[in-house]
Design an enzyme around this catalytic site. Structure first.
Site, short mmCIF file in Angstrom:
data_model
loop_
_atom_site.label_atom_id
_atom_site.label_comp_id
_atom_site.label_asym_id
_atom_site.label_seq_id
_atom_site.Cartn_x
_atom_site.Cartn_y
_atom_site.Cartn_z
N ASP A 1 0.71 -1.25 0.06
CA ASP A 1 0.03 -0.22 0.12
C ASP A 1 0.90 1.35 0.00
O ASP A 1 2.08 1.36 0.09
CB ASP A 1 -1.08 0.10 1.08
CG ASP A 1 -0.27 -0.46 2.43
OD1 ASP A 1 0.76 -0.44 2.66
OD2 ASP A 1 -1.00 -0.93 3.38
N ASN B 1 -7.17 -2.75 14.26
CA ASN B 1 -8.56 -2.81 13.77
C ASN B 1 -8.59 -4.01 12.97
O ASN B 1 -9.79 -4.03 12.19
CB ASN B 1 -9.19 -1.68 13.19
CG ASN B 1 -8.51 -1.13 11.96
OD1 ASN B 1 -7.51 -1.83 11.41
ND2 ASN B 1 -9.08 -0.25 11.26
N HIS C 1 -7.00 -4.73 10.04
CA HIS C 1 -6.63 -4.33 8.80
C HIS C 1 -5.61 -5.00 8.12
O HIS C 1 -4.39 -5.44 9.31
CB HIS C 1 -6.98 -3.02 8.23
CG HIS C 1 -5.64 -2.07 8.85
ND1 HIS C 1 -5.77 -0.70 9.48
CD2 HIS C 1 -4.33 -2.34 8.62
CE1 HIS C 1 -4.71 -0.41 9.56
NE2 HIS C 1 -3.81 -1.35 9.15
N GLU D 1 -9.96 -2.05 5.09
CA GLU D 1 -10.23 -1.66 6.34
C GLU D 1 -11.45 -2.43 6.71
O GLU D 1 -12.01 -2.99 5.52
CB GLU D 1 -10.53 -0.14 6.29
CG GLU D 1 -9.41 1.00 6.25
CD GLU D 1 -8.80 0.93 7.54
OE1 GLU D 1 -8.68 0.14 8.32
OE2 GLU D 1 -8.56 2.15 7.87
C1 GLP Z 1 -0.23 0.10 8.53
C2 GLP Z 1 -0.20 -0.53 7.26
C3 GLP Z 1 -0.46 -1.89 7.34
C4 GLP Z 1 0.35 -2.16 8.50
C5 GLP Z 1 -0.42 -2.15 9.70
C6 GLP Z 1 0.12 -2.14 11.00
O1 GLP Z 1 -1.49 1.19 8.50
N1 GLP Z 1 -0.88 0.13 6.20
O2 GLP Z 1 0.54 -2.40 6.02
O3 GLP Z 1 0.82 -3.88 8.42
O4 GLP Z 1 -0.88 -0.75 9.40
O5 GLP Z 1 1.36 -1.49 11.26
P1 GLP Z 1 2.10 -1.56 12.46
O6 GLP Z 1 3.07 -2.63 12.08
O7 GLP Z 1 2.86 -0.10 12.32
O8 GLP Z 1 1.33 -1.78 13.64
#
Ligand code: GLP
Length: 249
Positions: free
Chosen positions: A67, A136, A138, A143
């Site tokens: 992403d 959440n 995702h 989402e």
């Molecule tokens: C982000 C990214 C995801 C990531 C997730 C968890 O917003 N879009 O690809 O895996 O949220 O992030 P983190 O590893 O910083 O907790």
């Protein structure tokens, strides 16, 4: 789903590195799918060290990121382009044509989504996809919502995600509202998936992903339908799974 619980974040990162190296030994030109975010940071550091020490040759791999924010240029320090370059790609010495990311600056963002999805297909699909999980539930930026979106698409980020990701920005208001993300089909077509989860902030999300109902309201739950998912979680993230061990297999 297979679940492996490690004592620490570092152990989780070491285990992930070992799996990535196994994949590259089997297929030196492997296609890796990659996540941004804090969870894979130590894994990426260790991949950089493995490249430096010539433990493994990363030169033939190609990567597709999950992403990118819309409206952030690649040289913006908050963009995922910038993050990946600094945290991984420079250390691996990968040329830009080996590191694919959605272009959040494209004039025609719908065409960019179609182009990105087609590129993944043209590469023969993803051999090993490294996923994080949002608190959440995702995955990528898919989402919670009324339906799974199959293809690479534009996402309006939820308040929860903007709140969580605002730690990288000046404020929540400053955090982008829109992103491009691989879709659920793009993710589910990966041959192997490695889902990483670390810390108490992910305990509930990980439980929903592994043991909860399969529902677009918890996007990571779709991974229960994939043949080859390994969840690598540290003790803190796996705390609720360990209380429900029989359900976790
Ligand atoms: C982000 C990214 C995801 C990531 C997730 C968890 O917003 N879009 O690809 O895996 O949220 O992030 P983190 O590893 O910083 O907790």
């Amino acid at each position: 789903m297979k679940v492996r619980v490690t004592e620490t974040y570092e152990d989780m990162s070491d285990a992930a590195l070992a799996l990535i190296m196994d994949q590259i030994r089997i297929k030196p030109d492997a296609v890796l799918g990659l996540a941004a975010g804090s969870t894979p940071l130590l894994l990426y550091k260790k991949m950089g060290e493995a490249a430096r020490d010539k433990t493994i040759d990363f030169s033939r791999i190609r990567t597709f990121n999950l992403d990118e924010y819309i409206g952030l240029a690649p040289d913006n320090p908050q963009s995922y382009h910038y993050f990946m370059k600094k945290q991984l790609f420079d250390a691996l010495g990968l040329p830009p044509e080996h590191t694919m990311m959605p272009d959040g600056m494209a004039d025609d963002i719908a065409a960019e989504c179609a182009r990105y999805g087609a590129m993944i297909e043209a590469a023969g699909g993803i051999d090993l996809l490294v996923l994080g999980i949002g608190s959440n539930t995702h995955i990528g930026f898919n989402e919670p919502g009324p339906a799974f979106v199959p293809e690479t698409h534009v996402v309006e980020l939820s308040d929860a995600t903007r709140q969580a990701n605002s730690r990288f920005f000046k404020s929540v208001d400053d955090t982008p509202r829109w992103a491009v993300s691989m879709g659920i089909r793009d993710i589910m077509f990966a041959k192997n998936i490695l889902l990483l989860a670390s810390g108490a902030g992910k305990t509930e999300a990980l439980w929903k992903a592994v043991c909860g109902d399969i529902t677009p309201m918890a996007p990571a739950s779709i991974l229960q339908l994939h043949r080859n998912v390994l969840v690598l979680a540290d003790k803190a993230a796996a705390a609720r799974l360990q209380r429900n061990e029989s359900e976790a297999d």
